[in-house]
Structure formats: structure tokens, C-alpha cells
Write a protein that holds these residues in place. Structure first.
Motif, PDB file in Angstrom:
ATOM      1  N   TYR A   1       0.841  -1.192   0.000  1.00  0.00           N
ATOM      2  CA  TYR A   1       0.000   0.000   0.000  1.00  0.00           C
ATOM      3  C   TYR A   1       0.877   1.242   0.000  1.00  0.00           C
ATOM      4  O   TYR A   1       2.013   1.212   0.487  1.00  0.00           O
ATOM      5  CB  TYR A   1      -0.899   0.032   1.240  1.00  0.00           C
ATOM      6  N   ILE A   2       0.349   2.332  -0.523  1.00  0.00           N
ATOM      7  CA  ILE A   2       1.023   3.611  -0.381  1.00  0.00           C
ATOM      8  C   ILE A   2       0.588   4.211   0.950  1.00  0.00           C
ATOM      9  O   ILE A   2      -0.599   4.243   1.287  1.00  0.00           O
ATOM     10  CB  ILE A   2       0.730   4.547  -1.570  1.00  0.00           C
ATOM     11  N   ALA A   3       1.546   4.660   1.750  1.00  0.00           N
ATOM     12  CA  ALA A   3       1.251   5.058   3.133  1.00  0.00           C
ATOM     13  C   ALA A   3       0.398   6.314   3.203  1.00  0.00           C
ATOM     14  O   ALA A   3      -0.425   6.452   4.109  1.00  0.00           O
ATOM     15  CB  ALA A   3       2.562   5.259   3.897  1.00  0.00           C
ATOM     16  N   PHE A   4       0.576   7.250   2.282  1.00  0.00           N
ATOM     17  CA  PHE A   4      -0.119   8.531   2.360  1.00  0.00           C
ATOM     18  C   PHE A   4      -1.633   8.368   2.235  1.00  0.00           C
ATOM     19  O   PHE A   4      -2.398   8.909   3.024  1.00  0.00           O
ATOM     20  CB  PHE A   4       0.396   9.476   1.276  1.00  0.00           C
ATOM     21  N   SER A   5      -2.070   7.595   1.247  1.00  0.00           N
ATOM     22  CA  SER A   5      -3.503   7.472   0.964  1.00  0.00           C
ATOM     23  C   SER A   5      -4.094   6.139   1.391  1.00  0.00           C
ATOM     24  O   SER A   5      -5.312   5.956   1.333  1.00  0.00           O
ATOM     25  CB  SER A   5      -3.747   7.662  -0.533  1.00  0.00           C
ATOM     26  N   LEU A   6      -3.248   5.191   1.808  1.00  0.00           N
ATOM     27  CA  LEU A   6      -3.669   3.828   2.137  1.00  0.00           C
ATOM     28  C   LEU A   6      -4.305   3.139   0.933  1.00  0.00           C
ATOM     29  O   LEU A   6      -5.188   2.286   1.068  1.00  0.00           O
ATOM     30  CB  LEU A   6      -4.636   3.811   3.332  1.00  0.00           C
ATOM     31  N   GLN A   7      -3.829   3.484  -0.256  1.00  0.00           N
ATOM     32  CA  GLN A   7      -4.287   2.857  -1.503  1.00  0.00           C
ATOM     33  C   GLN A   7      -3.430   1.639  -1.814  1.00  0.00           C
ATOM     34  O   GLN A   7      -2.212   1.684  -1.698  1.00  0.00           O
ATOM     35  CB  GLN A   7      -4.209   3.850  -2.658  1.00  0.00           C
ATOM     36  N   ARG A   8      -4.078   0.553  -2.206  1.00  0.00           N
ATOM     37  CA  ARG A   8      -3.337  -0.666  -2.538  1.00  0.00           C
ATOM     38  C   ARG A   8      -2.733  -0.561  -3.934  1.00  0.00           C
ATOM     39  O   ARG A   8      -3.431  -0.241  -4.906  1.00  0.00           O
ATOM     40  CB  ARG A   8      -4.253  -1.893  -2.454  1.00  0.00           C
ATOM     41  N   LEU A   9      -1.432  -0.852  -4.025  1.00  0.00           N
ATOM     42  CA  LEU A   9      -0.714  -0.773  -5.291  1.00  0.00           C
ATOM     43  C   LEU A   9      -0.350  -2.144  -5.849  1.00  0.00           C
ATOM     44  O   LEU A   9      -0.112  -2.271  -7.051  1.00  0.00           O
ATOM     45  CB  LEU A   9       0.579   0.040  -5.109  1.00  0.00           C
TER      46      LEU A   9
END
Length: 418
Positions: free
Chosen positions: A328-336
Motif C-alpha cells: 500500500y502507499i502510506a499517504f492514501s492507504l491505496q493498494r498498489l
């Protein structure tokens, strides 16, 4: 289409439970074992050399350290010192690499590469006592330092260990609910207090000396030494499930990218009970100074088993009890990134390739690399391709170009425009 697979980097002769990366020497350290039971499964700590071979990240066994009857269940790294959780004890190990004396040409010619990269020819069983060194030109030695009992419950087990920011102290937690803080390397106890009723599942030490603990009593608490600062309250600004109690499974501090003094805390919340229709697990980012929740997002219905934060604080890694791995990207909590059942059994630990030391050279053209280990004895590699972004200078150049083209077109259509 077939199921997406992650490359298998290494397979150990025992279940793997703990993982660390040493960016100075380019080492991946994986540990585990079969425990004290007489099953014939060894216990050990394996030191793997990471290299870029023909554009691919590869790992070869450099050294195998035998831990006798004690399986290593958790690890923390401070320079060249490892803190290994083994049953109810914490064992400190110091390791160092140096050039091997003599000519290793015969070993090199006799080696073959099969599956995970092994620079090792067949060695008789009677020569495998203790530790072995397999890399040409380099050898690694391990020294046992101090050991101390860190848990005193009826069935004692150290569940977690971590160092503070300057590696002068380490904190341990286990099944008796106590946090104990020890000096390094003599392991003299400097602090002890009851943090939770029941097991401590995870703990994290911040650079300002604050300690966060997560326990089986549904609480995650912030401490200054042995004084309670606050309890985390993730559901106040997030979803509330009256019939579904959640507990904190993991907690980790992380830097805020491009903010040297910024700090974030990340936690994972999982349902306390397994249900036929499982509710989602949740990932929460907290302000590292006020410990107020910044954002909470669901992270799937697979129960999360472990959490890792990249050195720069840019990425989060999650492992599940069903063997899946996600970034995940830490800033937005979006799964990459996501690989379902990459291991097919519980993921026991994760570690990002650090951005310092040998990290950039080993990473190559990828944005980040995450290593995972599981009870299936495998270490797998998860690479996140660079997300293609247009540099700001190129965007400005394109804008200027478009303005010039538009101006020329207007001048040709309307000669008196300018």
C-alpha cells in the motif's frame, strides 16, 4: 489467466518466522525452525547475500547459524547486532563479514544453480555441524552475546522485540502482558510494567521515546516510559461494529516522506473472532505527535498477520493468514500491489529493501522491493514497478510549447491579434 505468482527467492530447510534486511552488507536474514520437538527439523538463522544478477535480484546462502533446540520467532536488527526471540528468551547475536582466506576455485567450479541461487556444492552431512559458509571470497561469523528471559507467563513466549532509534535499548513483549526494556548489549533491565491483560501482540518504539503496544485485550496504548499517555481510538472516526469486536494486530512507526521531523503511526485492526461471513480488516494512519487518527480504510477480508513500513515511510506491506501479500502507499492507504495466496499459508514476517546502503543498487528500476516469509519455509520477492510519472520540468516545457503553438495559430488566423 493463471494466478499471479511472486518469485521464490529462497527456500529454507525449516519454517520461517522472522526476517530482517541489512542494507550495509546487502544481507537478507531469515530465521525460524521446528522448535524443541524431536522432529528432525533444524533451528537456525540464515544469512543470504543479495545481488543483482543479469538484471534480477538474487539471493545466495552465505552462512547458516545453528540455534540448536530454539526456533527464532522474531528478530530486530541494530547495526551488526541481532535480537532474536527464542521461546521465553531474547538472544543477542553479533555477526561480521570478512574476506575468506585461500582459493575457492574448486568450490566455484563444482557449484550449480537450481531454483533459488545457491553457491554451494553437495556437502556431506557430517560436515554440516554448526554453521556453514557458502559464498566465494566472503565468509560470515556469528558470536552469541548475552541472553535473558523476557517472558514469565505459564507458557512463556517472547512475541515481539524492537530497538529504539539509537540502538541503545530494546523492548520486548510476550504472553504475560509485560513490557520490559533492556540496555544493549549487556541486557540489564531498565524498565518493566504491565501493559495489557493477556498477550502483547506488537509494540513499536518512536524516536521521541514513546512506546506503542497492541494487546489481546482490544487495546492499543501509548506510553512514556511506564506512564500511560493515551489509548488509541480508531473507531471514533471510522466504522463501528457493535456485534464485531476488533483488536489491534500490528503497530509500526514510519517517517513522513519529505518531512524529516514528521512521524506517522500505522496500525492494523482485525476481527477478534472468525466469522462465516468475515468483516473486513482495517488499516489506520495516525498522527505521530497527537496520536489522533488521520484516515482508516478497509484492507480486505483476509485476516492480516503482519505489517511492515518502508524505510522512507512511503510504502506499507501487509501479509495475511491465508498467505497473501500486498503493498500500500502510506499517504492514501491505496493498494498498489497484491498477490493472493502467494505462500498459501500464514505470512509470518515482511521486510522492505531499505533505500540506503546497497538498497538502490539492488532495487534496479523498481520503486520498492518487499520480502515475505511464511511457515512454508519460503522467502518470496515482491517488486513494485516504478509508477511512470512526468517530471515537472517536462510538464512546464509542454505548457510553454502549447502556448507558443496556440499563439502562432492565432497570428496566422488573425493577423492583427498581437
Amino acid at each position: 489467466m493463471g494466478r499471479r505468482r511472486a518469485p521464490e527467492l529462497y527456500r529454507a530447510p525449516f519454517p520461517l518466522y522472522a526476517l530482517q534486511v541489512d542494507p550495509r552488507a546487502g544481507l537478507l536474514i531469515a530465521a525460524g525452525g521446528g522448535g524443541a520437538a524431536k522432529t528432525g527439523i533444524k533451528n537456525g538463522v540464515h544469512f543470504l547475500q543479495l545481488e543483482q544478477i543479469n538484471g534480477r535480484l538474487s539471493a545466495s546462502l552465505l552462512h547458516s547459524h545453528d540455534t540448536e533446540t530454539r526456533a527464532t520467532m522474531n528478530l530486530a536488527l541494530a547495526g551488526d547486532i541481532l535480537a532474536a526471540g527464542q521461546d521465553a528468551h531474547c538472544q543477542l547475536l553479533r555477526y561480521q563479514t570478512h574476506q575468506k582466506k585461500g582459493n575457492n576455485k574448486a568450490e566455484k567450479e563444482g557449484s550449480e544453480e537450481q531454483g533459488p541461487r545457491q553457491r554451494k556444492k553437495t556437502v556431506p552431512a557430517q560436515q554440516k555441524a554448526g554453521a556453514e559458509t557458502h559464498q566465494e571470497g566472503v565468509e560470515l561469523s556469528v558470536e552469541n552475546l548475552q541472553a535473558v528471559q523476557t517472558d514469565f507467563s505459564k507458557d512463556p513466549l517472547q512475541k515481539v522485540v524492537c530497538f529504539n532509534h539509537d540502538n541503545t535499548l530494546l523492548a520486548t513483549g510476550g504472553t504475560d502482558g509485560y513490557v520490559r526494556v533492556w540496555q544493549v548489549p549487556n541486557l540489564e533491565k531498565v524498565l518493566e510494567f504491565k501493559a495489557h491483560e493477556g498477550e502483547i501482540e506488537d509494540l513499536a518504539l518512536g524516536p521521541d521515546g514513546k512506546l506503542v503496544t497492541a494487546g489481546w485485550d482490544f487495546k492499543a496504548s501509548v506510553w512514556q516510559k511506564d506512564q500511560l499517555v493515551t489509548h488509541l481510538q480508531w473507531q471514533e472516526n471510522g466504522p463501528t461494529f457493535s456485534n464485531t469486536p476488533y483488536r489491534y494486530q500490528a503497530c509500526r512507526f514510519g517517517q513522513v516522506p519529505d518531512q524529516p521531523s514528521g512521524l506517522r503511526l500505522f496500525t492494523v485492526q482485525i476481527p477478534h473472532k472468525r466469522l462465516r461471513q468475515p468483516p473486513p480488516c482495517y488499516l489506520t494512519a495516525w498522527d505521530g505527535a497527537t496520536f489522533l487518527p488521520l484516515r482508516t480504510k478497509p484492507c480486505g477480508q483476509e485476516v492480516i498477520s503482519c505489517l511492515s513500513v518502508s524505510e522512507s515511510g512511503t510504502f506499507l506491506g501487509l501479509g495475511t493468514v491465508t498467505g497473501s501479500v500486498a503493498i500500500y502507499i502510506a499517504f492514501s492507504l491505496q493498494r498498489l500491489y497484491y498477490v493472493r495466496e502467494a505462500h498459501g499459508i500464514v505470512v509470518t514476517d515482511l521486510a522492505f529493501l531499505p533505500e540506503k546502503g546497497c538498497g538502490p543498487e539492488l532495487l534496479g528500476s523498481h520503486e520498492t522491493a518487499l520480502f515475505s516469509v511464511a511457515v512454508d519455509s519460503r522467502c518470496q520477492l515482491h517488486l513494485l514497478p516504478s509508477r511512470r510519472t512526468v517530471p515537472v520540468w517536462l510538464l512546464l516545457l509542454l505548457c510553454v510549447g502549447l502556448i507558443i503553438v496556440a499563439t502562432l495559430l492565432l497570428q496566422s488566423a488573425f493577423p492583427g491579434f498581437l
